[in-house]
Scaffold this motif. Structure first.
Motif, PDB file in Angstrom:
ATOM      1  N   GLU A  65       0.838  -1.193   0.000  1.00  0.00           N
ATOM      2  CA  GLU A  65       0.000   0.000   0.000  1.00  0.00           C
ATOM      3  C   GLU A  65       0.875   1.246   0.000  1.00  0.00           C
ATOM      4  OE1 GLU A  65      -3.548   0.363   0.273  1.00  0.00           O
ATOM      5  OE2 GLU A  65      -3.249  -1.651  -0.515  1.00  0.00           O
ATOM      6  N   HIS A 155      -8.490  12.981   0.175  1.00  0.00           N
ATOM      7  CA  HIS A 155      -8.844  11.824  -0.639  1.00  0.00           C
ATOM      8  C   HIS A 155      -9.872  12.087  -1.720  1.00  0.00           C
ATOM      9  CE1 HIS A 155      -6.423   8.800   1.355  1.00  0.00           C
ATOM     10  NE2 HIS A 155      -6.696   9.402   2.495  1.00  0.00           N
ATOM     11  N   TYR A 157     -10.803  12.971  -5.497  1.00  0.00           N
ATOM     12  CA  TYR A 157     -10.118  12.906  -6.796  1.00  0.00           C
ATOM     13  C   TYR A 157     -11.162  12.811  -7.881  1.00  0.00           C
ATOM     14  CZ  TYR A 157     -10.876   7.943  -7.847  1.00  0.00           C
ATOM     15  OH  TYR A 157     -11.445   6.736  -8.147  1.00  0.00           O
ATOM     16  N   GLN A 160     -14.778  12.988  -7.121  1.00  0.00           N
ATOM     17  CA  GLN A 160     -15.227  12.234  -5.956  1.00  0.00           C
ATOM     18  C   GLN A 160     -14.979  13.110  -4.735  1.00  0.00           C
ATOM     19  OE1 GLN A 160     -16.825   9.523  -5.935  1.00  0.00           O
ATOM     20  NE2 GLN A 160     -16.382   8.502  -7.871  1.00  0.00           N
ATOM     21  N   ASN A 176     -20.180  16.627   6.880  1.00  0.00           N
ATOM     22  CA  ASN A 176     -19.733  16.330   8.233  1.00  0.00           C
ATOM     23  C   ASN A 176     -18.315  16.874   8.341  1.00  0.00           C
ATOM     24  OD1 ASN A 176     -17.794  14.242   7.427  1.00  0.00           O
ATOM     25  ND2 ASN A 176     -19.644  13.121   6.822  1.00  0.00           N
ATOM     26  N   GLU A 178     -15.494  15.793   7.991  1.00  0.00           N
ATOM     27  CA  GLU A 178     -14.494  15.411   6.992  1.00  0.00           C
ATOM     28  C   GLU A 178     -14.506  16.364   5.799  1.00  0.00           C
ATOM     29  OE1 GLU A 178     -12.492  12.139   6.844  1.00  0.00           O
ATOM     30  OE2 GLU A 178     -12.722  12.819   8.906  1.00  0.00           O
TER      31      GLU A 178
ATOM     32  N   HIS B  49     -12.948 -11.132 -12.010  1.00  0.00           N
ATOM     33  CA  HIS B  49     -12.161 -10.727 -10.837  1.00  0.00           C
ATOM     34  C   HIS B  49     -12.208 -11.800  -9.765  1.00  0.00           C
ATOM     35  CE1 HIS B  49     -13.351  -6.936 -12.744  1.00  0.00           C
ATOM     36  NE2 HIS B  49     -12.166  -6.549 -12.386  1.00  0.00           N
ATOM     37  N   TYR B 318     -14.132   6.418   0.928  1.00  0.00           N
ATOM     38  CA  TYR B 318     -13.740   7.831   0.907  1.00  0.00           C
ATOM     39  C   TYR B 318     -12.225   7.986   0.849  1.00  0.00           C
ATOM     40  CZ  TYR B 318     -13.366   6.550   5.795  1.00  0.00           C
ATOM     41  OH  TYR B 318     -13.045   5.888   6.950  1.00  0.00           O
ATOM     42  N   GLU B 319     -11.525   6.895   0.622  1.00  0.00           N
ATOM     43  CA  GLU B 319     -10.063   6.969   0.512  1.00  0.00           C
ATOM     44  C   GLU B 319      -9.580   5.749  -0.265  1.00  0.00           C
ATOM     45  OE1 GLU B 319      -8.319   6.649   4.432  1.00  0.00           O
ATOM     46  OE2 GLU B 319      -9.545   4.930   4.929  1.00  0.00           O
ATOM     47  N   PHE B 320      -8.291   5.715  -0.551  1.00  0.00           N
ATOM     48  CA  PHE B 320      -7.719   4.591  -1.276  1.00  0.00           C
ATOM     49  C   PHE B 320      -7.080   3.614  -0.300  1.00  0.00           C
ATOM     50  CE2 PHE B 320      -7.775   8.070  -4.224  1.00  0.00           C
ATOM     51  CZ  PHE B 320      -8.160   7.483  -5.411  1.00  0.00           C
ATOM     52  N   GLY B 321      -7.093   2.342  -0.624  1.00  0.00           N
ATOM     53  CA  GLY B 321      -6.331   1.391   0.173  1.00  0.00           C
ATOM     54  C   GLY B 321      -7.067   0.099   0.432  1.00  0.00           C
ATOM     55  N   LYS B 322      -6.336  -0.859   0.961  1.00  0.00           N
ATOM     56  CA  LYS B 322      -6.920  -2.152   1.319  1.00  0.00           C
ATOM     57  C   LYS B 322      -7.257  -2.119   2.792  1.00  0.00           C
ATOM     58  CE  LYS B 322      -4.709  -4.630  -2.376  1.00  0.00           C
ATOM     59  NZ  LYS B 322      -3.533  -5.336  -2.860  1.00  0.00           N
ATOM     60  N   LYS B 323      -8.478  -1.806   3.112  1.00  0.00           N
ATOM     61  CA  LYS B 323      -8.865  -1.612   4.504  1.00  0.00           C
ATOM     62  C   LYS B 323     -10.163  -2.359   4.769  1.00  0.00           C
ATOM     63  CE  LYS B 323      -6.300   2.448   4.399  1.00  0.00           C
ATOM     64  NZ  LYS B 323      -5.930   3.747   4.879  1.00  0.00           N
ATOM     65  N   GLU B 347     -10.571  -3.681  -1.663  1.00  0.00           N
ATOM     66  CA  GLU B 347      -9.958  -2.384  -1.863  1.00  0.00           C
ATOM     67  C   GLU B 347     -10.962  -1.240  -1.819  1.00  0.00           C
ATOM     68  OE1 GLU B 347      -6.990  -2.705  -4.565  1.00  0.00           O
ATOM     69  OE2 GLU B 347      -6.205  -0.769  -3.914  1.00  0.00           O
ATOM     70  N   ARG B 349     -11.971   2.778  -2.544  1.00  0.00           N
ATOM     71  CA  ARG B 349     -11.699   3.824  -3.533  1.00  0.00           C
ATOM     72  C   ARG B 349     -12.789   4.858  -3.298  1.00  0.00           C
ATOM     73  NH1 ARG B 349     -12.071   0.543  -8.106  1.00  0.00           N
ATOM     74  NH2 ARG B 349     -14.227   1.116  -8.407  1.00  0.00           N
ATOM     75  N   PRO B 350     -12.490   6.156  -3.345  1.00  0.00           N
ATOM     76  CA  PRO B 350     -13.561   7.125  -3.083  1.00  0.00           C
ATOM     77  C   PRO B 350     -14.787   6.869  -3.968  1.00  0.00           C
ATOM     78  CG  PRO B 350     -11.455   8.249  -3.090  1.00  0.00           C
ATOM     79  CD  PRO B 350     -11.187   6.832  -3.531  1.00  0.00           C
ATOM     80  N   GLY B 351     -15.942   6.806  -3.333  1.00  0.00           N
ATOM     81  CA  GLY B 351     -17.188   6.619  -4.073  1.00  0.00           C
ATOM     82  C   GLY B 351     -17.575   5.165  -4.276  1.00  0.00           C
ATOM     83  N   GLU B 381     -23.591   8.079   9.113  1.00  0.00           N
ATOM     84  CA  GLU B 381     -22.591   8.774   8.293  1.00  0.00           C
ATOM     85  C   GLU B 381     -21.509   9.419   9.154  1.00  0.00           C
ATOM     86  OE1 GLU B 381     -24.744  11.238   5.523  1.00  0.00           O
ATOM     87  OE2 GLU B 381     -25.373   9.484   4.355  1.00  0.00           O
ATOM     88  N   HIS B 385     -17.630   8.431   8.677  1.00  0.00           N
ATOM     89  CA  HIS B 385     -16.650   9.432   8.228  1.00  0.00           C
ATOM     90  C   HIS B 385     -15.761   9.944   9.357  1.00  0.00           C
ATOM     91  CE1 HIS B 385     -17.943   9.816   4.094  1.00  0.00           C
ATOM     92  NE2 HIS B 385     -19.184   9.746   4.512  1.00  0.00           N
ATOM     93  N   SER B 386     -15.961   9.429  10.575  1.00  0.00           N
ATOM     94  CA  SER B 386     -15.178  10.003  11.696  1.00  0.00           C
ATOM     95  C   SER B 386     -13.755   9.483  11.689  1.00  0.00           C
ATOM     96  CB  SER B 386     -15.847   9.656  13.016  1.00  0.00           C
ATOM     97  OG  SER B 386     -15.752   8.264  13.235  1.00  0.00           O
TER      98      SER B 386
END
Lengths: 386, 386
Positions: A65, A155, A157, A160, A176, A178, B49, B318-323, B347, B349-351, B381, B385-386
């Motif tokens: 990552e 974040h 882009y 988005q 909110n 964010e 996939h 709301y962000e990128f990554g493997k979470k 993974e 990805r925003p949206g 929400e 988003h916190s």
């Protein structure tokens, strides 16, 4: 945590940078490839996607990552300097590496005020640079006049995380902490400029371009922007910003031009930027080479245009699937003076940036050139969507 | 092309459907898992996939693009009936399979007028159902009044491919023949309804819900819609549509309610739909079970609510990554009467739709319930988003 090189050794390496670590493996890293080859530099890419465009051009890969700090430690041990292809990083964790003399270009202190878009606007405002009105979430909005723009602080882009809200109920239900709130600017046009600053402090500024967005995603870039009279003002803004930041590397600056010809900075991208892709074909030094030059401590190159003008059109995915659109690429390549940049993404998705086309223009009359640029952009989009 | 089963054998299989092929492996396929288990049916998934949500719940996988017709031939040979999780298919190629007695539910003739959104509106208009004004690209727009909506005829999703244009220049520069034009409806609210039709022709309709979108992406669903007086009208529309189509399976119908209380159909999704996710927790039969029931030729189940109301909130990346956001999932789960559906996407990805939360409500007074629903949606929400 991995073994760390000694400070003295690392300092010496600054003078002979041969291996550049890049955090992020998308098309912005991929487009550094030609410049890296020209400058005799190897790129080592940290990305979590083995299918990412830049994997194919990397000397080595750290498969992790982009906000994985331990992976960046490994990256740091295998290169002389680290730069960024995107801003979705964890700056607090990276600061431990910076304390151990890992060199980041741009430095973390440059990135710090820019990663959060609310803090970015505060920073710009404190510098006395022109920005739209904006408010932190929860603060009184004065004057309260709709529509307003609700923007994710981080974040966001390609649109988005940006919402236009029409009334107080929508604002309260959609926002909110964010987010922050920005005045809606009924602009006449949007423009952008790429600017670079070298290790020695020299600043080079590319031509101002007009950018055209759809749903907040860049579709077309016209080079140069016809609105010449504001060029000087925008250059002054760029100089002021880059010198204040003491940035090493390239920045993209996105601006609104209001109906009464004011310049307002909308956003800063602390990296190479979509609005500067035309520089690959149209300028003496591309933004990617310029960035690498800065990062490697080399003198910056000329930003002069090689043609009278250019038009760049993004090729955005419009369907799902693993496709390479060879026929369309060929048709686009047959447009006179066109270069196709195809990012080699293994998968299309509506709205995804799959490539771009730049066409060089050579009309003497700027009005004629503007019309030609528009006609070519239409032609490209018609081929792409046919 | 693979070996094809014999016709007679295939016909008999209709009466004992045990293996259902699903084209597409996203969350809509994944959410069929519980129903499949309950009904004693295996799901075989065609997706490209191996990380897709539905891969983990599939009995078998055909690892190929969803519009790969040869792969669908293979899928057909290993199951009794084929259904669809999304509409990004190639209907012309599939028709060769239908001619060889592969059973599709819904049938290709049902999908045919619905896949292209311009043709879909033509179809609805021909049925006498209420739709906004719309025009084919290149046709005269009469009356020409801005804003207008430019919509991709195919492959639009989550707002990708939908643009609001403000003047003739934007329309001409942004559109092409891949798009059509729709009147901009300044709606009072947006509502949706899930409706199902079984093999025997019976129709079951779920409660009408209010949907709230942001940038054309669904964020919240309120169950039921408070606007009771239009319920009958909407049910009549759904009946008329499903019976005309002779569809087998579930449809999602998205509608505008205008300020003068008219119903206008915005779009039909020929599949389970985000606006019906609440049915998993709030209805006697979920939309996913209902769809499988129809596809398997079983009698449809009750669409009655198990609670007085419900609110559903999408968890959008709301962000990128493997979470996996375990802490947030736990916090959300602690809301009384909440169910968390986490799609297990590898993974963010925003949206991107990563999951959803449904909370059941039990207020007798509909106004009180509306206020509670909104407060709960805000709470969800805020946690997310916190």
């Amino acid at each position: 945590m991995g073994k760390m090189q000694m400070t003295e050794e690392r300092r010496k390496q600054q003078n002979k940078i041969k291996r550049v670590g890049v955090i992020g493996g998308g098309q912005l890293a991929w487009m550094m490839a030609d410049a890296a080859k020209k400058l005799g530099v190897d790129l080592i890419i940290q990305t979590s996607h083995k299918d990412d465009p830049a994997v194919s051009i990397a000397k080595d890969i750290v498969l992790a990552e982009i906000d994985d700090y331990q992976a960046t430690t490994k990256l740091a041990n295998s290169c002389n300097v680290i730069t960024f292809e995107n801003e979705f990083i964890n700056i607090d964790e990276l600061s431990f590496l910076a304390e151990k003399d890992v060199i980041f270009r741009p430095s973390l202190s440059v990135l710090k005020p820019l990663l959060d878009k609310y803090e970015q606007l505060c920073y710009l405002q404190d510098l006395g640079l022109p920005v739209p009105n904006f408010w932190e979430w929860g603060k009184e909005i004065e004057p309260l006049s709709f529509p307003l723009v609700l923007k994710a602080r981080r974040h966001g882009y390609d649109g988005q995380g940006t919402f236009i809200v029409k009334d107080i109920e929508s604002l309260q239900s959609q926002g909110n902490s964010e987010f922050f709130i920005q005045e809606f600017v009924p602009f006449d046009r949007e423009v952008a400029v790429i600017a670079a600053r070298g290790v020695a402090g020299e600043v080079k500024i590319y031509p101002v371009v007009e950018t055209q967005q759809q749903n907040q995603v860049c579709r077309r870039v016209f080079v140069p922007d016809e609105n010449w009279e504001l060029g000087e003002k925008i250059e002054a803004i760029a100089h002021s910003l880059l010198n204040s930041l003491e940035v090493v590397g390239v920045l993209g600056i996105e601006m609104f031009i209001t109906q009464d010809k004011k310049v307002l900075i909308n956003e800063i991208a602390p990296r190479t930027h979509n609005s500067g892709h035309y520089t690959l074909d149209a300028c003496q030094t591309s933004q990617f080479e310029q960035h690498l030059r800065a990062v490697c401590g080399l003198p910056l190159g000329s930003t002069a245009l090689k043609a009278r003008g250019a038009v760049m059109v993004n090729l955005l995915g419009y369907e799902f699937g693993k496709k390479n659109y060879l026929t369309k690429q060929q048709q686009l390549a047959s447009i006179p003076n066109a270069s196709i940049w195809w990012y080699g993404k293994t998968e299309s998705r509506p709205g995804r940036k799959l490539g771009h086309v730049t066409v060089l223009l050579d009309q003497e009359n700027s009005e004629t050139m503007g019309r030609e640029a528009k006609a070519i952009a239409d032609q490209i989009e018609n081929i792409w969507h046919s």
